[in-house]
Design a protein around this motif. Structure first.
Motif, PDB file in Angstrom:
ATOM      1  N   LYS A 127       1.181  31.830  97.378  1.00 16.79           N
ATOM      2  CA  LYS A 127       1.347  33.327  97.047  1.00 16.79           C
ATOM      3  C   LYS A 127       0.006  34.105  96.983  1.00 16.79           C
ATOM      4  O   LYS A 127      -0.263  35.526  97.885  1.00 16.79           O
ATOM      5  CB  LYS A 127       2.108  33.931  95.549  1.00 16.79           C
ATOM      6  N   GLN A 128      -1.622  33.779  96.743  1.00 19.58           N
ATOM      7  CA  GLN A 128      -2.673  34.536  96.477  1.00 19.58           C
ATOM      8  C   GLN A 128      -3.507  34.505  97.893  1.00 19.58           C
ATOM      9  O   GLN A 128      -3.267  35.698  98.857  1.00 19.58           O
ATOM     10  CB  GLN A 128      -3.078  34.165  95.663  1.00 19.58           C
ATOM     11  N   ILE A 129      -3.433  33.957  98.622  1.00 22.91           N
ATOM     12  CA  ILE A 129      -3.735  33.450 100.016  1.00 22.91           C
ATOM     13  C   ILE A 129      -2.578  33.976 101.220  1.00 22.91           C
ATOM     14  O   ILE A 129      -3.422  34.887 101.261  1.00 22.91           O
ATOM     15  CB  ILE A 129      -3.202  31.742 100.326  1.00 22.91           C
ATOM     16  N   SER A 130      -1.800  34.533 100.520  1.00 24.94           N
ATOM     17  CA  SER A 130      -1.192  35.185 101.645  1.00 24.94           C
ATOM     18  C   SER A 130      -1.168  36.400 101.533  1.00 24.94           C
ATOM     19  O   SER A 130      -1.593  37.778 102.265  1.00 24.94           O
ATOM     20  CB  SER A 130       0.616  34.719 101.135  1.00 24.94           C
ATOM     21  N   GLU A 131      -1.102  36.893  99.995  1.00 19.94           N
ATOM     22  CA  GLU A 131      -0.607  38.777  99.558  1.00 19.94           C
ATOM     23  C   GLU A 131      -2.129  39.025  99.724  1.00 19.94           C
ATOM     24  O   GLU A 131      -2.887  40.139  99.996  1.00 19.94           O
ATOM     25  CB  GLU A 131      -0.307  38.977  97.770  1.00 19.94           C
ATOM     26  N   GLU A 132      -3.234  37.786  99.829  1.00 22.89           N
ATOM     27  CA  GLU A 132      -4.112  38.765  99.420  1.00 22.89           C
ATOM     28  C   GLU A 132      -5.003  39.066 101.146  1.00 22.89           C
ATOM     29  O   GLU A 132      -6.380  38.506 101.003  1.00 22.89           O
ATOM     30  CB  GLU A 132      -5.493  38.524  98.101  1.00 22.89           C
TER      31      GLU A 132
END
Length: 168
Positions: A30-35
């Motif tokens: 999720k972090q890899i995608s969103e950020e």
């Protein structure tokens, strides 16, 4: 219209140990995608790969190392990604890069076809159906090879996936 992304004929292959030098991040999917962490690491590695004069291939590799934790879920739990190049074992990384050596292992290899945004379907097919059907268990890492066919946002994108298999 939905893409028909699917793995192409998974096969089991044995590979010797290999060493990757590159940019490392620690986060969940999720972090890899969103950020945009993966995209930033990829662009950084593209601009810095010439700092690895002994690289053994012009292609980038994405190594993903998962914690040995019951109930691990990549969307929620942090894991390590390294985007880099194959280098000789013992290579000293340039400042800001890391080096990681993968042990010799059997892998299930498959080719994802279609946009990178649909890559999860291919991973699900390997980690889910293929492992169950073939009575195998994954080890705690996998890697992708991003070669001349890597066009992440295009329908004609192809990525070779290698999922490490636990020893029998």
């Amino acid at each position: 219209m939905e893409s028909t992304a699917h793995p192409v004929s998974p096969i089991v292959i044995a590979l010797p140990s290999m060493t990757v030098a590159g940019i490392s991040i620690e986060a969940n999917l999720k972090q890899i995608s969103e950020e945009l962490l993966g995209r930033k690491a990829y662009e950084t590695m593209l601009s810095r790969r010439e700092e690895l004069p002994e690289k053994q291939s012009p292609h980038l590799h994405l190594v993903q190392i998962y914690p040995l934790k019951p109930g691990f879920h990549a969307q929620v739990d942090a894991f390590r990604q390294i985007i880099g190049c194959l280098v000789p074992e013992g290579t000293e990384p340039p400042e800001g890069m890391t080096v990681h050596t993968l042990p010799p292992r059997e892998y299930v290899k498959a080719t994802h076809q279609g946009p990178e945004s649909e890559l999860g379907k291919t991973y699900d097919a390997i980690y889910g159906q293929w492992m169950q059907k073939n009575g195998r268990r994954p080890d705690c890492f996998d890697f992708e090879v991003w070669d001349d066919r890597y066009r992440p946002d295009q329908e004609d994108n192809e990525i070779d996936l290698y999922v490490a298999l636990a020893k029998l």
